[in-house]
Write a protein that holds these residues in place. Sequence first.
Motif, PDB file in Angstrom:
ATOM      1  N   PHE A  37       0.834  -1.211   0.000  1.00 42.08           N
ATOM      2  CA  PHE A  37       0.000   0.000   0.000  1.00 42.08           C
ATOM      3  C   PHE A  37       0.866   1.257   0.000  1.00 42.08           C
ATOM      4  N   ILE A  38       1.901   1.268   0.815  1.00 46.95           N
ATOM      5  CA  ILE A  38       2.776   2.445   0.907  1.00 46.95           C
ATOM      6  C   ILE A  38       3.465   2.704  -0.430  1.00 46.95           C
ATOM      7  N   ILE A  39       3.942   1.638  -1.085  1.00 50.19           N
ATOM      8  CA  ILE A  39       4.631   1.790  -2.370  1.00 50.19           C
ATOM      9  C   ILE A  39       3.677   2.318  -3.442  1.00 50.19           C
ATOM     10  N   ILE A  40       2.467   1.738  -3.484  1.00 50.97           N
ATOM     11  CA  ILE A  40       1.493   2.162  -4.491  1.00 50.97           C
ATOM     12  C   ILE A  40       1.104   3.628  -4.285  1.00 50.97           C
ATOM     13  N   CYS A  41       0.835   4.013  -3.033  1.00 52.31           N
ATOM     14  CA  CYS A  41       0.468   5.406  -2.746  1.00 52.31           C
ATOM     15  C   CYS A  41       1.605   6.358  -3.082  1.00 52.31           C
ATOM     16  N   THR A  42       2.838   5.938  -2.772  1.00 57.92           N
ATOM     17  CA  THR A  42       3.990   6.783  -3.061  1.00 57.92           C
ATOM     18  C   THR A  42       4.142   7.004  -4.554  1.00 57.92           C
ATOM     19  N   ILE A  43       3.985   5.937  -5.347  1.00 56.45           N
ATOM     20  CA  ILE A  43       4.099   6.059  -6.802  1.00 56.45           C
ATOM     21  C   ILE A  43       3.006   6.976  -7.354  1.00 56.45           C
ATOM     22  N   TYR A  44       1.778   6.773  -6.887  1.00 57.26           N
ATOM     23  CA  TYR A  44       0.642   7.542  -7.399  1.00 57.26           C
ATOM     24  C   TYR A  44       0.803   9.037  -7.104  1.00 57.26           C
ATOM     25  N   PHE A  45       1.072   9.366  -5.849  1.00 55.10           N
ATOM     26  CA  PHE A  45       1.209  10.777  -5.498  1.00 55.10           C
ATOM     27  C   PHE A  45       2.515  11.359  -6.039  1.00 55.10           C
ATOM     28  N   GLY A  46       3.535  10.525  -6.196  1.00 61.55           N
ATOM     29  CA  GLY A  46       4.795  10.994  -6.770  1.00 61.55           C
ATOM     30  C   GLY A  46       4.616  11.434  -8.214  1.00 61.55           C
TER      31      GLY A  46
END
Length: 291
Positions: free
Chosen positions: A176-185
């Motif tokens: 979840f953290i990786i996916i959210c980081t990629i999306y907001f990044g």
Amino acid sequence: MNNYYYLNEKREPQGPHTLDELRALLATGKLNESTLAAAQGANGWVPLAELLSGTTSVTAEAGKCPGCEQPLSATDGLLPECCPTCQYRLRAANMNDLWQNFLLAFRKSFVLRGRAPRIEYWSFILFSNIILFGTQTFFQVATVTILSSQGLSEWENPDAATGMPEHISGVTIAAFIIICTIYFGINLAFLPAQITSSVRRLHDTGRSGWWVLAIYGLMVAIFISGIIGLGCSMFAEETSDVSYGVHPCIIAMIFLALAAVIMSIYVFILTLLDSHKGANQYGPSPKYPVA
């Protein structure tokens, strides 16, 4: 003797040069055959190879312009990009043109000075929205997949004692953290180019880029006033204070939002306008040759 100009990678006219100087730049590799160039006062930019071979080009009548009904001429069977009289677009931009303009706008993410023609700005809008939509879709599919593997069926069971799975693994949390980081990044990566390309697009029409910056300033003010208004309302409820009417910050937020909508519509209309012909206070035209 005619003066000649060419467009660099930032779509900035460079010159004046003679034909011999352009041939020398081509021979040394500083320019290539696809570099756009034009004679001073010409109707449009053409590839350097076409300009240098212009003495052997064949020009012939090619019907009338759909926009102004004026006669058109084609050079070596190729119409100009736009009508010399009314600037009606005669050649449609292909996907490679759009992609290259998207990359150009992205490379200039932190460049506020200068001008951006319509094709550069709207190419960036097109591909950035495609990428963001694809990323959002991936984010949603990945989220549903992960939740399904962690006991989503328990959420759907009305007899379950709790609405949450009893245990979520560390791997799932990390995913979840990786996916959210990629999306907001990705969203943050496109934000500077969105702002600066909008500013340069307004510059290209002869308007100030402060209109764009004012909209983002209003958005920040809306967020701050909303937070303050909601915070004060919640504090009043917790302390049992009696309050009448709507908090002033909420009213301010409504008026700021209305102003932001009106300004956004105005800026949107400006981005649809054609380039200001010739140089203006923001620099030379990236679309039309030097007059």
